[in-house]
Scaffold this motif. Structure first.
Motif, mmCIF file in Angstrom:
data_model
loop_
_atom_site.group_PDB
_atom_site.id
_atom_site.type_symbol
_atom_site.label_atom_id
_atom_site.label_comp_id
_atom_site.label_asym_id
_atom_site.label_seq_id
_atom_site.Cartn_x
_atom_site.Cartn_y
_atom_site.Cartn_z
ATOM 1 N N PRO A 257 0.513 -1.013 0.191
ATOM 2 C CA PRO A 257 -0.030 -0.284 0.104
ATOM 3 C C PRO A 257 0.437 0.882 -0.100
ATOM 4 O O PRO A 257 1.616 1.446 0.407
ATOM 5 N N THR A 258 0.138 2.428 -0.339
ATOM 6 C CA THR A 258 1.151 3.597 -0.701
ATOM 7 C C THR A 258 0.383 4.707 -1.270
ATOM 8 O O THR A 258 -0.751 4.479 -1.985
ATOM 9 N N THR A 259 0.597 5.962 -0.911
ATOM 10 C CA THR A 259 -0.080 6.707 -1.686
ATOM 11 C C THR A 259 0.395 7.498 -2.904
ATOM 12 O O THR A 259 -0.374 8.257 -3.539
ATOM 13 N N GLN A 260 1.412 7.002 -3.053
ATOM 14 C CA GLN A 260 2.016 7.266 -4.265
ATOM 15 C C GLN A 260 1.520 5.999 -5.793
ATOM 16 O O GLN A 260 1.280 5.146 -5.605
ATOM 17 N N GLU A 261 2.952 6.785 -7.083
ATOM 18 C CA GLU A 261 2.379 5.403 -7.582
ATOM 19 C C GLU A 261 3.486 4.065 -6.959
ATOM 20 O O GLU A 261 3.351 3.122 -7.506
ATOM 21 N N LEU A 262 4.583 4.165 -7.068
ATOM 22 C CA LEU A 262 5.346 3.664 -5.771
ATOM 23 C C LEU A 262 5.459 3.891 -4.543
ATOM 24 O O LEU A 262 5.440 5.105 -4.031
ATOM 25 N N CYS A 263 5.870 2.575 -3.610
ATOM 26 C CA CYS A 263 6.350 3.232 -2.562
ATOM 27 C C CYS A 263 7.687 3.531 -2.167
ATOM 28 O O CYS A 263 8.075 3.336 -2.912
ATOM 29 N N GLU A 264 7.626 4.245 -0.608
ATOM 30 C CA GLU A 264 8.855 4.266 -0.806
ATOM 31 C C GLU A 264 9.659 3.663 -0.361
ATOM 32 O O GLU A 264 10.939 3.668 -0.950
ATOM 33 N N ALA A 265 9.886 2.136 -0.203
ATOM 34 C CA ALA A 265 10.821 2.217 -0.028
ATOM 35 C C ALA A 265 11.623 1.446 -1.955
ATOM 36 O O ALA A 265 12.839 1.416 -2.177
ATOM 37 N N CYS A 266 10.421 1.302 -2.840
ATOM 38 C CA CYS A 266 11.046 1.235 -4.447
ATOM 39 C C CYS A 266 11.541 2.041 -4.807
ATOM 40 O O CYS A 266 12.104 1.992 -5.210
ATOM 41 N N VAL A 267 11.280 3.285 -4.834
ATOM 42 C CA VAL A 267 11.396 4.377 -5.009
ATOM 43 C C VAL A 267 12.968 4.856 -4.157
ATOM 44 O O VAL A 267 13.675 5.136 -5.019
ATOM 45 N N MET A 268 13.292 4.680 -2.627
ATOM 46 C CA MET A 268 14.763 4.378 -2.692
ATOM 47 C C MET A 268 15.373 3.783 -3.274
ATOM 48 O O MET A 268 16.335 3.654 -3.790
ATOM 49 N N LEU A 269 14.918 2.062 -3.072
ATOM 50 C CA LEU A 269 16.001 0.650 -3.908
ATOM 51 C C LEU A 269 15.744 1.120 -5.187
ATOM 52 O O LEU A 269 17.905 0.420 -5.957
ATOM 53 N N GLU A 270 15.431 2.141 -6.261
ATOM 54 C CA GLU A 270 15.852 2.486 -7.279
ATOM 55 C C GLU A 270 16.854 3.649 -7.549
ATOM 56 O O GLU A 270 17.715 3.649 -8.343
ATOM 57 N N SER A 271 16.863 4.074 -6.520
ATOM 58 C CA SER A 271 17.960 5.423 -6.329
ATOM 59 C C SER A 271 19.091 5.175 -5.734
ATOM 60 O O SER A 271 20.722 5.734 -6.422
#
Ligand code: SF4
Ligand code: ZN
Length: 274
Positions: A257-271
């Motif tokens: 669950p997330t309020t954005q398209e990607l969750c915070e963890a996935c954004v961080m892992l991508e970065s």
């Protein structure tokens, strides 16, 4: 302290008689004390169950000792233990993230990934609640941190219990949130609990450290400051009704669950993967 712990559990309706509680155990004083207290309480409810969930973030020379202390305590208490690692879940470690984050503290990544790892482990074992060892000091610091980060709504959305009527995540409880850190240390010593006392080599967020010193000074000058902060947060939550329930979608990558398209963890892992 045991009475206060039980009162907090009852006051906030944290547990049901047949809950399977995943206790997040790091090997520090808070989580080992929490495990001790929950096991004592669980003895009175034969249909309840406890599993200790331990996360190996991959921090050389640090996490190994904590995991061993957690293992010893679980054996002593007869509690099942489930260990999950960042490597197995996310394909990386906190040490690797620290090496690639150009001198920045890896704590912001590490904290988000730990929340996700605990959630995953809880889902794997079919837990109905997640219990974490946040104490009064942690909570008071987080309230001020959120204010200073300009994110007051995060204070409203958090609290001693996080239920999810939409059923998208396992409810989280903080049964120690009313208990000062000093009292937990004393309780752990009096119980002969062996806990990890060395600090993580990556250190904590600088701002949180400043807030910790400030609050400790204030508490000394004006006893009750930390309680007043958490009571203020409770008033805010009581007044703000539906503000606590933002619309949640499924993360396009991992489905959490997330309020954005990607969750915070996935954004961080991508970065950090770049
Ligand atoms: Fe992770 Fe930071 Fe805690 Fe170390 S101090 S375990 S890097 S959150
Ligand atoms: Zn995701």
């Amino acid at each position: 302290m045991e009475d206060r712990f039980r009162r907090t559990v009852v006051k906030h309706h944290m547990l049901e008689y047949d809950d399977h509680v995943a206790v997040a155990v790091s090997g520090g004083k808070d989580s080992l004390t929490l495990l001790n207290l929950l096991v004592k309480l669980e003895d009175r409810f034969p249909r309840s169950r406890i599993t200790a969930v331990c996360v190996d973030e991959g921090i050389d020379g640090y996490r190994g000792e904590a995991l061993e202390l957690a293992r010893i305590m679980c054996t002593k208490l007869g509690v099942e233990q489930r260990v999950v690692s960042y490597r197995e879940l996310f394909g990386t470690t906190t040490d690797e993230i620290a090496a690639s984050s150009r001198g920045q503290t890896p704590c912001s990544y590490c904290g988000v990934l730990r929340r996700k790892a605990i959630n995953r482990a809880a889902q794997m074992i079919g837990a109905t609640k997640i219990a974490t060892g946040h104490n009064l000091d942690d909570e008071a610091q987080t309230i001020l941190l959120n204010m200073l980060h300009g994110d007051p709504m995060r204070i409203v959305r958090s609290g001693p219990i996080l239920r999810d009527p939409r059923g998208m995540f396992v409810p989280r409880i903080k049964p120690l949130y009313d208990i000062p850190e000093k009292e937990i240390v004393l309780y752990a010593y009096l119980n002969g609990t062996e806990f990890q006392s060395v600090a993580c080599p990556h250190g904590h967020e600088a701002l949180r450290n400043d807030i910790r010193s400030f609050l400790n000074q204030m508490e000394q000058k004006r006893p009750g400051t930390k309680y007043t902060l958490i009571r203020s947060a409770e008033k805010l939550r009581n007044e703000s009704g539906n503000a606590r329930l933002p619309k949640l979608n499924e993360c396009a990558k991992c489905g959490d669950p997330t309020t954005q398209e990607l969750c915070e963890a996935c954004v961080m892992l991508e970065s950090v993967a770049v």
